[in-house]
Design an enzyme around this catalytic site. Sequence first.
Site, mmCIF file in Angstrom:
data_model
loop_
_atom_site.group_PDB
_atom_site.id
_atom_site.type_symbol
_atom_site.label_atom_id
_atom_site.label_comp_id
_atom_site.label_asym_id
_atom_site.label_seq_id
_atom_site.Cartn_x
_atom_site.Cartn_y
_atom_site.Cartn_z
ATOM 1 N N HIS A 276 8.926 -3.329 3.680
ATOM 2 C CA HIS A 276 8.636 -3.552 2.258
ATOM 3 C C HIS A 276 9.921 -3.866 1.493
ATOM 4 O O HIS A 276 9.955 -4.767 0.656
ATOM 5 C CB HIS A 276 8.027 -2.288 1.633
ATOM 6 N N MET B 163 0.841 -1.198 0.000
ATOM 7 C CA MET B 163 0.000 0.000 0.000
ATOM 8 C C MET B 163 0.880 1.254 0.000
ATOM 9 O O MET B 163 0.402 2.363 0.270
ATOM 10 C CB MET B 163 -0.942 0.002 1.199
ATOM 11 N N TYR C 36 4.042 4.043 0.800
ATOM 12 C CA TYR C 36 4.736 4.685 1.925
ATOM 13 C C TYR C 36 5.807 3.702 2.408
ATOM 14 O O TYR C 36 5.831 3.289 3.574
ATOM 15 C CB TYR C 36 3.765 5.095 3.043
HETATM 16 P P1 AMP Z 1 1.356 -2.856 3.501
HETATM 17 O O1 AMP Z 1 1.915 -1.809 2.610
HETATM 18 O O2 AMP Z 1 1.299 -2.461 4.936
HETATM 19 O O3 AMP Z 1 0.078 -3.455 2.975
HETATM 20 O O4 AMP Z 1 2.405 -4.045 3.473
HETATM 21 C C1 AMP Z 1 2.824 -4.651 2.254
HETATM 22 C C2 AMP Z 1 3.558 -5.922 2.585
HETATM 23 O O5 AMP Z 1 4.695 -5.618 3.400
HETATM 24 C C3 AMP Z 1 2.703 -6.910 3.372
HETATM 25 O O6 AMP Z 1 2.964 -8.227 2.907
HETATM 26 C C4 AMP Z 1 3.198 -6.708 4.781
HETATM 27 O O7 AMP Z 1 3.038 -7.857 5.589
HETATM 28 C C5 AMP Z 1 4.659 -6.415 4.544
HETATM 29 N N1 AMP Z 1 5.226 -5.700 5.697
HETATM 30 C C6 AMP Z 1 4.745 -4.584 6.300
HETATM 31 N N2 AMP Z 1 5.503 -4.254 7.369
HETATM 32 C C7 AMP Z 1 6.482 -5.206 7.451
HETATM 33 C C8 AMP Z 1 7.572 -5.435 8.346
HETATM 34 N N3 AMP Z 1 7.825 -4.615 9.374
HETATM 35 N N4 AMP Z 1 8.353 -6.505 8.113
HETATM 36 C C9 AMP Z 1 8.113 -7.350 7.081
HETATM 37 N N5 AMP Z 1 7.112 -7.179 6.205
HETATM 38 C C10 AMP Z 1 6.302 -6.131 6.378
#
Ligand code: AMP
Length: 289
Positions: A43, A36, A38
């Site tokens: 990521h 998503m 940012y």
């Molecule tokens: P998001 O942008 O929050 O939807 O996250 C995108 C992907 O990054 C998802 O698969 C999350 O689980 C992963 N993600 C987010 N934060 C972390 C983190 N601290 N460590 C590892 N993966 C992460």
Amino acid sequence: MGQSLLNEGMKVARTIPTMKEIRGELPEPVGFVPTMGYLHEGHLSLVRRARGENRSVAVSIFVNPTQFGPQEDFETYPRDAERDLTLLRQEGIDVVFVPEAEEMYPADFNSWIVVEGMTEMLEGASRPGHFRGVATVVAKLLNIVQPNRAYFGRKDAQQALVIEKMVNDLNMSPEIIVAPTVREPDGLAVSSRNVRLDPEERQAALVLWKSLSLAQQLRSGGERSADRIRQQMIALIEGEPRARIDYVSIADPESLRELDEIDRPALVSLAVRIGKTRLIDNVILDGAS
Ligand code: AMP
């Protein structure tokens, strides 16, 4: 001049047909990281893993409206597309898919994916409809990008399980890879929402990691009662005036059913509001001894 890390050739696809066309030209295997935006080190750890394991890497940036409830933070979710694209260029990825909401959900959109059972607890109980939105958008993204492998973070442990279940149940092709949670040096799980924390809240947010560490300590000290571990975690979190518990769970890592006795690996997960910001985190406890 040495070889530049900057990938001037990174393509940006804003429509589904463009993304599909670029995909058709990518050397396989293709690794895919849905996000998503940012972007942060969590990521980027997925992006680097995908880079290391595939000939091509695609990333999507899409704040998916259908996974946010009406009272949630869709409007205020942090966004910075230009910074994200710069970071991804530096990582040498091949294509970024950045659709608008209307591209993914035209006015007549009417098909949804519901993974039953495990979506009813934890995040699903706190956020009705959340996983319907997640499963639907991930299915759409996998259909559009057609990766050989797709990468998800353990930080969102239930989300990773739901996606594995969907891919398995619906015989979808990509291999799903779940990578470890990236943390700040003091233990706080890296998250796009962390920017919302003011300095006092940032300090208070450490209760999530402190309580998970306490669970690990108690377990390695021989405690087998899930209830006693949960009670001590709750007491620790309630000692932080800025924190409000949404849930603290000790569950079977596959079925997500709550455990009484920790006689096998257990997923300890929690959601805690720090001021207005809702944070989640988890660890796996060893079942041995
Ligand atoms: P998001 O942008 O929050 O939807 O996250 C995108 C992907 O990054 C998802 O698969 C999350 O689980 C992963 N993600 C987010 N934060 C972390 C983190 N601290 N460590 C590892 N993966 C992460």
